[in-house]
Enzyme design. Structure first.
Site, PDB file in Angstrom:
ATOM      1  N   LYS A 131      38.995  47.177  45.358  1.00  0.00           N
ATOM      2  CA  LYS A 131      38.759  46.557  46.656  1.00  0.00           C
ATOM      3  C   LYS A 131      37.286  46.712  47.031  1.00  0.00           C
ATOM      4  CE  LYS A 131      40.587  46.980  51.406  1.00  0.00           C
ATOM      5  NZ  LYS A 131      41.588  47.710  52.226  1.00  0.00           N
ATOM      6  N   SER A 208      44.409  44.431  54.538  1.00  0.00           N
ATOM      7  CA  SER A 208      43.056  44.029  54.195  1.00  0.00           C
ATOM      8  C   SER A 208      42.788  44.018  52.688  1.00  0.00           C
ATOM      9  CB  SER A 208      42.045  44.971  54.876  1.00  0.00           C
ATOM     10  OG  SER A 208      42.213  46.316  54.433  1.00  0.00           O
ATOM     11  N   SER A 232      47.365  48.029  54.967  1.00  0.00           N
ATOM     12  CA  SER A 232      46.429  47.229  54.183  1.00  0.00           C
ATOM     13  C   SER A 232      46.720  47.174  52.695  1.00  0.00           C
ATOM     14  CB  SER A 232      45.000  47.747  54.394  1.00  0.00           C
ATOM     15  OG  SER A 232      44.558  47.461  55.696  1.00  0.00           O
TER      16      SER A 232
END
Length: 514
Positions: A131, A208, A232
């Protein structure tokens, strides 16, 4: 920092990512959503037969093939990089395409194996996606902010799980897209734009860690690493059919992950492995703990991996409706079918009535916004970029829109979280009085999201955010370990007529049903 406008800098970044993809891997055209409602088969068709075979291997088989020399680290890296390149062109899931450094590392690993006959570690030659919160040598970590396109990180910036994975032989080939600041369950920013769901590009992959979810669903990496502070990891996994782990705080090393809310410790962000199998999550978690991260990071609890004897017959609590938002029919049916299968296997399943999830949501939102999002606003103001709508509705459109808490108010909110956790623990332990075995429940089952899916802009974002993640932030407030697992694909189910709703969020989720 340059004198370019914020949108020119964003365009330059987007172009640099695309230009780093070899021309032979670039698509001549992108099929429309109507032409290609599901990307997964199309992605595979863009690869050669050997690339498809490599990228569709289970992780243990892939590790064995590289360790034995049957597959080179370079060939595996090329195959996954090609698949990730196609995935990005369809879903905009990447923030960095790191092919050249990945191939250089793969070659080094191949040379090491040829010279010594040994691997450097358990992930020798295996591509791992990250990420876009994690610092990686030679690459930027923008977290969706134009201001954080501030130059490449160095090897000294890498910390936490990144050097652990590197030492284990991982090859970092891509970083994945996030929403600006990571503080929402969408994946959109002014740097790379919007990421979409590979199962239907009209829909969101959540956030996210939505770039991770979209990439891994298209098998652009065998395993990836996200973060979770309110859902997330779990929400994207739910929307893309993956497994995702939200560990408890201080379990896996949090260092090396860039965030605009650094210092907020009441509800900390945690590292979360994401993959297509439970075995892969276990593998990555065990590998990280075996590296003894507490010896270099005092934030990590000294707790080595240890086997646990699970009782033959388990007790599961189930929450189908938390009184805040009633999940859509396909979500409820999936959980009910799972409960039936557990009963058929001899396990006990009871209905659990938890303490107020509305209170947990309030604690979560108040904690996240206690500074009024001042750091987020300052980063946007630095370059003049507008704050994306989804984060603006949570943090305010500009500085001052959200009131900053006093130190006393922050303490009071922290005390409320501790008291709420104690109340939840008590309710959990009290389930022993309702079970046949007179033991409290071993685990709690509930939806990850209330909706099967959503499109960006479907309705008021803050309402959507709270409605869809109402079942995940409670785990962060409680600091419990949680896991999102695929149990079913949504099937069309007629919605029942309802005249009354718990609140506007509940009604909005109901109205999303067909």
């Amino acid at each position: 920092m340059t004198d370019m406008t914020w949108n020119a800098r964003a365009e330059a970044k987007r172009s640099s990512v695309l230009e780093s993809i070899p021309k032979a891997w670039r698509l001549d055209s992108i099929p429309s959503v109507d032409e290609l409602p599901n990307d997964l088969k199309f992605v595979a068709e863009q690869l050669g037969p050997d690339e498809r075979e490599i990228t569709e291997m289970e992780l243990p088989a892939l590790i064995s093939a590289v360790a034995s020399g049957r597959l080179s680290a370079r060939r595996v890296t090329e195959a996954y990089a090609h698949r990730a390149a196609v995935a990005h062109q369809l879903t905009n899931c990447l923030s960095e395409f790191m092919l050249q450094s990945a191939l250089k590392e793969a070659d080094r690993l191949d040379q090491h194996l040829a010279k010594t006959g040994k691997t450097v570690g358990p992930l020798h030659g295996i591509p791992v996606s990250l990420k876009d919160q994690f610092f990686v040598d030679g690459y930027e970590t923008s977290v969706g902010f134009i201001a954080w396109l501030d130059g490449p990180a160095s090897r000294e910036d890498e910390a936490g799980i990144v050097p652990i994975l590197r030492a284990a032989g991982a090859v970092f080939h891509v970083k994945t897209n996030v929403p600006t600041s990571t503080m929402c369950v969408e994946t959109v920013n002014n740097v790379m734009g919007k990421t979409v769901n590979p199962y239907n590009r009209a829909y969101s992959p959540g956030g996210s860690s939505g770039g991770e979810g979209a990439l891994l669903a298209q098998r652009g990496a065998p395993i990836g690493v996200g973060t979770d502070i309110g859902g997330s990891v779990r929400v994207p996994c739910s929307l893309t059919g993956l497994w995702g782990l939200k560990c408890s705080p201080h379990r896996l090393p949090p260092a090396g992950a860039r965030t605009p809310i650094e210092g907020q410790i009441s509800i900390p962000s945690v590292i979360g492995p994401m993959a297509d199998s439970l075995d892969s999550l276990e593998f990555l978690t065990k590998l990280t703990l075996n590296a003894r991260p507490w010896e270099v990071d005092s934030e990590v609890v000294e707790m080595p991996w240890r086997p646990y004897d699970v009782p033959e017959k388990l007790v599961f609590g189930i929450v189908l409706d938390d009184g805040v938002v009633l999940p859509q029919p396909p979500v409820r049916v999936a959980i009910e079918k799972l409960a039936d299968k557990l009963r058929d296997a001899g396990h006990e399943v009871i209905t659990f009535e938890p303490p107020s999830h509305a209170q947990a949501l309030n604690i979560w939102l108040s904690t996240m916004t206690q500074t009024g999002g001042n750091k987020i606003h300052a980063l946007c103001e630095e370059t003049g970029e507008p704050l994306i709508q989804e984060v603006a509705e949570i943090m305010g459109a500009s500085a001052g829109d959200r009131e900053v808490m006093s130190a006393e108010e922050v303490w009071e909110m922290a005390a409320e979280r501790i008291a709420y956790t104690a109340e939840y623990d008590k309710a959990w332990n009290a389930t022993a009085e309702a079970t046949q075995c007179r033991r409290p429940m071993d685990a709690l089952l509930m939806p990850t999201t209330a909706a099967v899916g959503w499109k960006r802009g479907d309705f008021n974002y803050l309402g959507m955010f709270l409605a869809n993640t109402g079942y995940t932030p409670v785990g962060n407030v409680l600091q419990y370990t949680g896991i999102s697992m695929p149990v079913a694909k949504a099937e069309p189910i007629p919605k029942e007529h309802r005249d009354e709703f718990y609140n506007d969020m509940d009604e909005a989720i109901y109205n999303l049903c067909m």
